[in-house]
Design a protein around this motif. Structure first.
Motif, PDB file in Angstrom:
ATOM      1  N   ILE A 214      27.135  40.696  25.291  1.00  0.00           N
ATOM      2  CA  ILE A 214      27.664  39.724  26.359  1.00  0.00           C
ATOM      3  C   ILE A 214      29.044  39.637  26.134  1.00  0.00           C
ATOM      4  CG2 ILE A 214      27.545  37.582  27.117  1.00  0.00           C
ATOM      5  CD1 ILE A 214      24.966  38.961  27.807  1.00  0.00           C
ATOM      6  N   TRP A 215      29.608  39.864  27.191  1.00  0.00           N
ATOM      7  CA  TRP A 215      31.067  39.658  27.279  1.00  0.00           C
ATOM      8  C   TRP A 215      31.591  38.401  28.063  1.00  0.00           C
ATOM      9  CZ3 TRP A 215      35.416  43.140  25.937  1.00  0.00           C
ATOM     10  CH2 TRP A 215      35.036  44.309  25.179  1.00  0.00           C
ATOM     11  N   GLN A 216      32.329  37.664  27.737  1.00  0.00           N
ATOM     12  CA  GLN A 216      32.614  36.159  28.397  1.00  0.00           C
ATOM     13  C   GLN A 216      34.202  36.137  28.655  1.00  0.00           C
ATOM     14  OE1 GLN A 216      31.078  32.272  26.939  1.00  0.00           O
ATOM     15  NE2 GLN A 216      33.291  32.030  26.549  1.00  0.00           N
ATOM     16  N   PHE A 217      34.331  36.174  29.986  1.00  0.00           N
ATOM     17  CA  PHE A 217      35.837  36.213  30.311  1.00  0.00           C
ATOM     18  C   PHE A 217      36.238  34.689  31.014  1.00  0.00           C
ATOM     19  CE2 PHE A 217      34.025  40.336  30.854  1.00  0.00           C
ATOM     20  CZ  PHE A 217      35.145  40.929  30.390  1.00  0.00           C
ATOM     21  N   ALA A 218      37.350  34.145  30.621  1.00  0.00           N
ATOM     22  CA  ALA A 218      37.768  32.721  31.298  1.00  0.00           C
ATOM     23  C   ALA A 218      39.366  32.987  31.530  1.00  0.00           C
ATOM     24  CB  ALA A 218      37.467  31.848  30.405  1.00  0.00           C
ATOM     25  N   LYS A 219      39.405  32.104  32.580  1.00  0.00           N
ATOM     26  CA  LYS A 219      41.038  32.104  32.830  1.00  0.00           C
ATOM     27  C   LYS A 219      41.356  30.563  32.935  1.00  0.00           C
ATOM     28  CE  LYS A 219      44.628  32.939  36.356  1.00  0.00           C
ATOM     29  NZ  LYS A 219      44.949  33.531  37.792  1.00  0.00           N
ATOM     30  N   TYR A 220      42.622  30.311  32.183  1.00  0.00           N
ATOM     31  CA  TYR A 220      42.996  28.891  32.263  1.00  0.00           C
ATOM     32  C   TYR A 220      44.623  29.085  32.878  1.00  0.00           C
ATOM     33  CZ  TYR A 220      39.253  28.501  28.600  1.00  0.00           C
ATOM     34  OH  TYR A 220      38.169  28.467  28.078  1.00  0.00           O
ATOM     35  N   ASP A 221      45.021  27.863  33.365  1.00  0.00           N
ATOM     36  CA  ASP A 221      46.088  27.599  33.822  1.00  0.00           C
ATOM     37  C   ASP A 221      47.363  27.028  32.665  1.00  0.00           C
ATOM     38  OD1 ASP A 221      45.932  24.771  33.447  1.00  0.00           O
ATOM     39  OD2 ASP A 221      45.423  24.706  35.547  1.00  0.00           O
ATOM     40  N   SER A 222      48.462  26.935  33.079  1.00  0.00           N
ATOM     41  CA  SER A 222      49.507  26.589  32.161  1.00  0.00           C
ATOM     42  C   SER A 222      49.196  25.179  31.293  1.00  0.00           C
ATOM     43  CB  SER A 222      50.943  26.624  32.713  1.00  0.00           C
ATOM     44  OG  SER A 222      50.946  25.740  33.783  1.00  0.00           O
ATOM     45  N   THR A 223      48.110  24.612  31.987  1.00  0.00           N
ATOM     46  CA  THR A 223      47.838  23.231  31.175  1.00  0.00           C
ATOM     47  C   THR A 223      46.441  23.111  30.500  1.00  0.00           C
ATOM     48  OG1 THR A 223      46.838  22.492  33.119  1.00  0.00           O
ATOM     49  CG2 THR A 223      49.024  21.877  32.948  1.00  0.00           C
ATOM     50  N   LEU A 224      46.049  24.657  30.645  1.00  0.00           N
ATOM     51  CA  LEU A 224      44.995  25.079  29.781  1.00  0.00           C
ATOM     52  C   LEU A 224      43.514  24.302  30.445  1.00  0.00           C
ATOM     53  CD1 LEU A 224      45.720  25.066  25.984  1.00  0.00           C
ATOM     54  CD2 LEU A 224      45.651  26.797  27.547  1.00  0.00           C
ATOM     55  N   HIS A 225      43.843  24.110  31.839  1.00  0.00           N
ATOM     56  CA  HIS A 225      42.513  23.773  32.525  1.00  0.00           C
ATOM     57  C   HIS A 225      41.781  24.935  33.114  1.00  0.00           C
ATOM     58  CE1 HIS A 225      40.357  21.652  35.722  1.00  0.00           C
ATOM     59  NE2 HIS A 225      40.553  22.778  36.504  1.00  0.00           N
ATOM     60  N   GLN A 226      40.521  25.176  32.828  1.00  0.00           N
ATOM     61  CA  GLN A 226      40.008  26.189  33.121  1.00  0.00           C
ATOM     62  C   GLN A 226      39.490  26.486  34.608  1.00  0.00           C
ATOM     63  OE1 GLN A 226      35.323  27.282  32.446  1.00  0.00           O
ATOM     64  NE2 GLN A 226      36.385  27.725  30.596  1.00  0.00           N
ATOM     65  N   ILE A 227      40.223  27.692  34.981  1.00  0.00           N
ATOM     66  CA  ILE A 227      40.212  28.056  36.347  1.00  0.00           C
ATOM     67  C   ILE A 227      38.782  28.726  36.864  1.00  0.00           C
ATOM     68  CG2 ILE A 227      41.018  29.314  38.394  1.00  0.00           C
ATOM     69  CD1 ILE A 227      43.785  28.979  36.707  1.00  0.00           C
ATOM     70  N   TRP A 228      38.256  29.546  36.056  1.00  0.00           N
ATOM     71  CA  TRP A 228      36.986  30.187  36.305  1.00  0.00           C
ATOM     72  C   TRP A 228      36.322  30.751  34.971  1.00  0.00           C
ATOM     73  CZ3 TRP A 228      37.207  35.008  34.745  1.00  0.00           C
ATOM     74  CH2 TRP A 228      38.711  35.899  34.684  1.00  0.00           C
ATOM     75  N   LYS A 229      35.113  31.059  34.818  1.00  0.00           N
ATOM     76  CA  LYS A 229      34.581  31.461  33.753  1.00  0.00           C
ATOM     77  C   LYS A 229      33.305  32.626  34.372  1.00  0.00           C
ATOM     78  CE  LYS A 229      32.056  30.371  29.657  1.00  0.00           C
ATOM     79  NZ  LYS A 229      31.352  29.202  28.971  1.00  0.00           N
ATOM     80  N   THR A 230      33.321  33.596  33.721  1.00  0.00           N
ATOM     81  CA  THR A 230      32.144  34.444  33.892  1.00  0.00           C
ATOM     82  C   THR A 230      31.821  35.594  32.738  1.00  0.00           C
ATOM     83  OG1 THR A 230      31.589  36.288  35.575  1.00  0.00           O
ATOM     84  CG2 THR A 230      33.681  36.539  34.681  1.00  0.00           C
ATOM     85  N   THR A 231      30.639  35.940  32.834  1.00  0.00           N
ATOM     86  CA  THR A 231      29.964  36.737  31.808  1.00  0.00           C
ATOM     87  C   THR A 231      29.534  38.097  32.158  1.00  0.00           C
ATOM     88  OG1 THR A 231      27.783  35.856  32.036  1.00  0.00           O
ATOM     89  CG2 THR A 231      29.323  34.867  30.451  1.00  0.00           C
ATOM     90  N   HIS A 232      29.161  38.997  31.514  1.00  0.00           N
ATOM     91  CA  HIS A 232      29.060  40.219  32.054  1.00  0.00           C
ATOM     92  C   HIS A 232      28.172  41.121  30.981  1.00  0.00           C
ATOM     93  CE1 HIS A 232      29.264  43.888  34.668  1.00  0.00           C
ATOM     94  NE2 HIS A 232      29.385  44.451  33.795  1.00  0.00           N
ATOM     95  N   MET A 233      27.104  41.627  31.138  1.00  0.00           N
ATOM     96  CA  MET A 233      26.422  42.509  30.038  1.00  0.00           C
ATOM     97  C   MET A 233      26.837  43.909  30.043  1.00  0.00           C
ATOM     98  SD  MET A 233      23.738  42.924  27.975  1.00  0.00           S
ATOM     99  CE  MET A 233      22.690  41.720  28.007  1.00  0.00           C
ATOM    100  N   VAL A 234      27.102  44.480  28.954  1.00  0.00           N
ATOM    101  CA  VAL A 234      27.570  45.807  28.763  1.00  0.00           C
ATOM    102  C   VAL A 234      26.471  46.511  28.206  1.00  0.00           C
ATOM    103  CG1 VAL A 234      29.194  47.521  27.469  1.00  0.00           C
ATOM    104  CG2 VAL A 234      30.129  45.392  28.653  1.00  0.00           C
ATOM    105  N   LEU A 235      25.992  47.518  28.474  1.00  0.00           N
ATOM    106  CA  LEU A 235      24.787  48.164  28.020  1.00  0.00           C
ATOM    107  C   LEU A 235      25.012  48.601  26.509  1.00  0.00           C
ATOM    108  CD1 LEU A 235      23.582  50.376  31.093  1.00  0.00           C
ATOM    109  CD2 LEU A 235      22.716  48.124  30.434  1.00  0.00           C
ATOM    110  N   ARG A 236      23.900  48.796  25.878  1.00  0.00           N
ATOM    111  CA  ARG A 236      24.107  49.003  24.429  1.00  0.00           C
ATOM    112  C   ARG A 236      24.387  50.310  24.030  1.00  0.00           C
ATOM    113  NH1 ARG A 236      20.539  46.843  20.383  1.00  0.00           N
ATOM    114  NH2 ARG A 236      20.384  47.764  18.676  1.00  0.00           N
TER     115      ARG A 236
END
Length: 231
Positions: free
Chosen positions: A74-96
């Motif tokens: 599982i890969w988890q990605f998240a973006k934060y603005d300059s105040t560290l407020h989360q803008i979005w978060k998503t996950t993705h499965m990378v095959l074995r």
């Protein structure tokens, strides 16, 4: 990591990842700091990366380094603005069957190159930094390629490295899945010093050095984005 007037400090302790985000004005002392706590899983081995986004916040990536699922990691990605407020978060499965090789991050997109071991089969994971949308592009390169550099120019992927101990630079198109090997580089006793991209002039400079008769020779060869030799 330092970029412009932003400083990011990452501290991993116990089951939390602490990210400190400092803003340092040009003519003043440190006046502002923000902190976020990102839970981590102590029962799973994970790798954590943070990339600053030119004063517009940061991108964080957490991915498993050992498989907890029969399918992959599982890969988890998240973006934060300059105040560290989360803008979005998503996950993705990378095959074995795939192993991460290298990444390339811009303010618009993030790219990760994955390899299927000993088959010459690769895929590129593209992350849209603005909205977190993920796309995948498969590509067939060279088996047992020792990748040293990975960059993306629009829809073109630039990969440099060594094949059978000789230097190669490949240009792969994500649009039509074609690949071109830049000519005149696959030589004995030659090393790649640097591969530089000029986006304004739309050309690629490849700097190599070689040893001939106890002397070292530096060469600069220039190609366009289609892989054609210019000079």
């Amino acid at each position: 990591v330092m970029m412009n007037n932003l400083q990011i400090l990452v501290l991993i302790r116990y089951s939390l990842i602490y990210v400190f985000f400092f803003i340092r004005p040009v003519h003043a002392q440190l006046v502002q700091s923000e902190r976020i706590e990102i839970p981590s899983n102590p029962s799973v081995k994970e790798e954590f990366e943070v990339f600053p986004l030119q004063g517009a916040g940061l991108l964080s990536i957490i991915h498993e380094t050992e498989f907890q699922s029969a399918k992959g990691s599982i890969w988890q990605f998240a973006k934060y603005d300059s105040t560290l407020h989360q803008i979005w978060k998503t996950t993705h499965m990378v095959l074995r069957k795939y192993t991460p090789v290298m990444s390339y991050i811009t303010d618009e997109s993030g790219y990760w190159l994955f390899e299927e071991q000993d088959r010459g089969a690769y895929f590129i994971l593209q992350l849209n930094v603005q909205d977190g949308l993920i796309s995948e592009f498969k590509c067939k390169l060279l088996s047992n390629l020792d990748v040293q550099q990975f960059k993306v120019i629009g829809s073109k992927v630039l990969i440099s490295g060594y094949y059978q101990s000789r230097p190669v630079v490949l240009v792969h198109s994500m649009f039509d899945q074609t690949m071109k090997v830049l000519p005149g580089l696959y030589e004995k006793n030659t090393e790649i010093h640097n591969v530089d991209i000029n986006n304004e002039a739309e050309y690629i400079n490849v700097v190599t050095y070689s040893f001939r008769k106890s002397k070292c020779y530096f060469e600069i060869k220039t190609f366009n984005f289609e892989g054609k030799f210019l000079h």
